[in-house]
Design a protein around this motif. Structure first.
Motif, PDB file in Angstrom:
ATOM      1  N   ARG A   1      -0.593  54.414  28.997  1.00  0.00           N
ATOM      2  CA  ARG A   1      -0.590  53.831  27.968  1.00  0.00           C
ATOM      3  C   ARG A   1       1.199  53.538  27.516  1.00  0.00           C
ATOM      4  N   ASN A   2       1.880  54.134  28.361  1.00  0.00           N
ATOM      5  CA  ASN A   2       3.414  54.231  28.333  1.00  0.00           C
ATOM      6  C   ASN A   2       3.836  52.732  28.582  1.00  0.00           C
ATOM      7  N   LEU A   3       3.407  52.069  29.387  1.00  0.00           N
ATOM      8  CA  LEU A   3       3.836  50.609  30.069  1.00  0.00           C
ATOM      9  C   LEU A   3       4.354  49.683  29.194  1.00  0.00           C
ATOM     10  N   GLU A   4       5.543  49.571  29.208  1.00  0.00           N
ATOM     11  CA  GLU A   4       6.277  48.533  28.404  1.00  0.00           C
ATOM     12  C   GLU A   4       6.741  47.072  29.147  1.00  0.00           C
ATOM     13  N   ARG A   5       7.326  47.528  30.269  1.00  0.00           N
ATOM     14  CA  ARG A   5       7.983  46.654  30.844  1.00  0.00           C
ATOM     15  C   ARG A   5       8.202  46.697  32.608  1.00  0.00           C
ATOM     16  N   ILE A   6       8.246  45.443  33.196  1.00  0.00           N
ATOM     17  CA  ILE A   6       8.512  45.608  34.489  1.00  0.00           C
ATOM     18  C   ILE A   6       9.518  44.475  35.076  1.00  0.00           C
ATOM     19  N   VAL A   7      10.547  44.919  35.561  1.00  0.00           N
ATOM     20  CA  VAL A   7      11.767  44.149  36.039  1.00  0.00           C
ATOM     21  C   VAL A   7      11.809  44.161  37.435  1.00  0.00           C
ATOM     22  N   GLY A   8      11.881  42.814  38.032  1.00  0.00           N
ATOM     23  CA  GLY A   8      12.139  42.737  39.375  1.00  0.00           C
ATOM     24  C   GLY A   8      13.485  42.043  39.613  1.00  0.00           C
ATOM     25  N   LEU A   9      13.890  42.405  40.847  1.00  0.00           N
ATOM     26  CA  LEU A   9      15.228  41.881  41.384  1.00  0.00           C
ATOM     27  C   LEU A   9      15.099  41.003  42.341  1.00  0.00           C
ATOM     28  N   SER A  10      15.131  39.518  41.821  1.00  0.00           N
ATOM     29  CA  SER A  10      15.086  38.474  42.746  1.00  0.00           C
ATOM     30  C   SER A  10      16.347  37.794  43.374  1.00  0.00           C
ATOM     31  N   SER A  11      16.185  36.602  43.688  1.00  0.00           N
ATOM     32  CA  SER A  11      17.607  35.794  43.855  1.00  0.00           C
ATOM     33  C   SER A  11      17.670  34.378  43.865  1.00  0.00           C
ATOM     34  N   LEU A  12      18.685  33.829  43.700  1.00  0.00           N
ATOM     35  CA  LEU A  12      18.704  32.340  43.374  1.00  0.00           C
ATOM     36  C   LEU A  12      18.416  31.769  44.918  1.00  0.00           C
ATOM     37  N   SER A  13      18.464  32.415  46.201  1.00  0.00           N
ATOM     38  CA  SER A  13      17.999  32.045  47.204  1.00  0.00           C
ATOM     39  C   SER A  13      16.521  31.324  47.366  1.00  0.00           C
ATOM     40  N   GLY A  14      15.919  32.092  46.433  1.00  0.00           N
ATOM     41  CA  GLY A  14      14.323  31.586  46.102  1.00  0.00           C
ATOM     42  C   GLY A  14      14.031  30.499  45.364  1.00  0.00           C
ATOM     43  N   VAL A  15      15.203  30.015  44.839  1.00  0.00           N
ATOM     44  CA  VAL A  15      14.934  28.777  44.028  1.00  0.00           C
ATOM     45  C   VAL A  15      14.634  27.576  44.960  1.00  0.00           C
ATOM     46  N   ARG A  16      15.116  27.185  45.978  1.00  0.00           N
ATOM     47  CA  ARG A  16      14.932  26.116  46.510  1.00  0.00           C
ATOM     48  C   ARG A  16      14.966  26.389  48.090  1.00  0.00           C
ATOM     49  N   GLY A  17      14.208  25.945  49.159  1.00  0.00           N
ATOM     50  CA  GLY A  17      14.533  25.783  50.395  1.00  0.00           C
ATOM     51  C   GLY A  17      15.664  25.601  50.870  1.00  0.00           C
ATOM     52  N   ARG A  18      16.465  26.188  51.621  1.00  0.00           N
ATOM     53  CA  ARG A  18      17.793  25.580  52.366  1.00  0.00           C
ATOM     54  C   ARG A  18      17.808  26.004  53.853  1.00  0.00           C
ATOM     55  N   LYS A  19      18.341  25.212  54.738  1.00  0.00           N
ATOM     56  CA  LYS A  19      18.033  25.573  55.886  1.00  0.00           C
ATOM     57  C   LYS A  19      18.889  26.709  56.525  1.00  0.00           C
ATOM     58  N   SER A  20      20.023  27.354  55.465  1.00  0.00           N
ATOM     59  CA  SER A  20      20.630  28.300  56.155  1.00  0.00           C
ATOM     60  C   SER A  20      20.069  29.957  55.810  1.00  0.00           C
ATOM     61  N   ASN A  21      18.862  29.812  54.721  1.00  0.00           N
ATOM     62  CA  ASN A  21      18.490  30.864  54.407  1.00  0.00           C
ATOM     63  C   ASN A  21      17.010  31.027  54.018  1.00  0.00           C
ATOM     64  N   PHE A  22      16.381  30.119  54.703  1.00  0.00           N
ATOM     65  CA  PHE A  22      14.917  29.734  54.103  1.00  0.00           C
ATOM     66  C   PHE A  22      13.766  30.982  54.270  1.00  0.00           C
ATOM     67  N   ILE A  23      14.294  31.710  55.181  1.00  0.00           N
ATOM     68  CA  ILE A  23      13.389  32.957  55.368  1.00  0.00           C
ATOM     69  C   ILE A  23      13.388  33.991  54.434  1.00  0.00           C
ATOM     70  N   TYR A  24      14.847  34.714  54.218  1.00  0.00           N
ATOM     71  CA  TYR A  24      15.041  35.457  53.298  1.00  0.00           C
ATOM     72  C   TYR A  24      14.588  34.798  51.577  1.00  0.00           C
ATOM     73  N   GLY A  25      14.957  33.313  51.484  1.00  0.00           N
ATOM     74  CA  GLY A  25      14.729  32.791  50.389  1.00  0.00           C
ATOM     75  C   GLY A  25      13.262  32.848  49.994  1.00  0.00           C
ATOM     76  N   SER A  26      12.497  32.533  51.147  1.00  0.00           N
ATOM     77  CA  SER A  26      10.983  32.491  50.976  1.00  0.00           C
ATOM     78  C   SER A  26      10.295  33.591  50.374  1.00  0.00           C
ATOM     79  N   THR A  27      10.958  34.802  50.754  1.00  0.00           N
ATOM     80  CA  THR A  27      10.405  36.006  50.358  1.00  0.00           C
ATOM     81  C   THR A  27      10.948  36.321  48.831  1.00  0.00           C
ATOM     82  N   LYS A  28      11.848  35.904  48.393  1.00  0.00           N
ATOM     83  CA  LYS A  28      12.364  36.127  47.131  1.00  0.00           C
ATOM     84  C   LYS A  28      11.475  35.018  46.258  1.00  0.00           C
TER      85      LYS A  28
END
Length: 243
Positions: A128-155
């Motif tokens: 009954r305590n739970l109020e909030r969950i916060v996750g740290l993600s990345s802008l790399s996950g906004v659109r797939g780009r050829k330089s980092n799409f594997i990392y970005g896809s996980t985010k």
């Protein structure tokens, strides 16, 4: 353990952002359960910053050891009011393409491990305590780009998971936020050739973690807010030209 103060559980607590968030939560009067594989490094950080030991419980936690998550959560000294998921792992895209183990590690840390432990947190209706969950993600996950799409896809997967979790937990009055961060000056990005003008300090991101507000998506830094909106709206033919 019976505590009168509120408790925050930080998963992946040895990241640079997480450690700064730990200090900020202590300043707010929280008791912090700092969970990480790097127990000794966390204790060294606390000593160096002269943080009060009475307000921190350091516990071993391996986000990739999925079978251990249920027992870890059930053994917590107190059920948390806030849960922060800050675990991170980075392998450059070229190496991740050639090395499945490296790619899979990013998937396990950023998505599989997050879903495993946060599902346990979210389905514990006795908390009954739970109020909030916060996750740290990345802008790399906004659109797939050829330089980092594997990392970005996980985010990206992590962000979408949190979006659905927010809807699921709305009826219980539990808030869910995602911090969509740009480049952070941290041990994970050390050695990368990143533009200095866009680098953000861990403490800056940590303030958004500790004070997220009511919006689901939080993008720290005005430059990164602009970049975020451009990335979301940019036509695919122009995204294809990005590095």
């Amino acid at each position: 353990m019976t505590l009168t103060r509120k408790t925050v559980l930080i998963l992946g607590a040895n990241s640079d952002v997480a450690k700064e968030a730990l200090a900020l939560y202590i300043a707010k009067g929280y008791h912090v359960i700092a969970a990480s594989r790097s127990v000794d490094q966390l204790k060294q950080f606390m000593t160096a910053r002269r943080l009060p030991e009475a307000q921190v419980t350091v516990q071993y936690f391996d986000v990739t050891a999925f079978d251990s998550h249920e027992a870890f959560y059930r053994a917590l000294p107190v059920k948390p009011h806030v849960v922060v998921y800050a675990a991170g792992f980075l392998k450059n895209n070229e190496d991740a393409m050639a090395d499945w183990n490296g790619a899979f590690q990013m998937m396990k840390v950023h998505y599989c491990g997050a879903v495993s432990i946060l599902n346990i947190v979210a389905t514990d209706k006795d908390n009954r305590n739970l109020e909030r969950i916060v996750g740290l993600s990345s802008l790399s996950g906004v659109r797939g780009r050829k330089s980092n799409f594997i990392y970005g896809s996980t985010k990206s997967a992590f962000t979408q998971y949190l979006a659905g979790l927010r809807q699921l937990l709305f009826a219980r009055g539990v808030a869910v936020n995602v911090i969509v961060a740009g480049y952070i000056r941290s041990k994970m990005t050390a050695g990368l050739n990143l533009p200095e003008s866009l680098m953000l300090e861990p403490i800056f991101i940590a303030r958004s973690v500790v004070h997220p507000g009511s919006s689901f998506t939080i993008v720290p830094g005005f430059k990164w807010k602009i970049i975020y909106h451009i990335l979301r709206l940019l036509p695919e033919r122009l995204v294809a030209k990005l590095p």
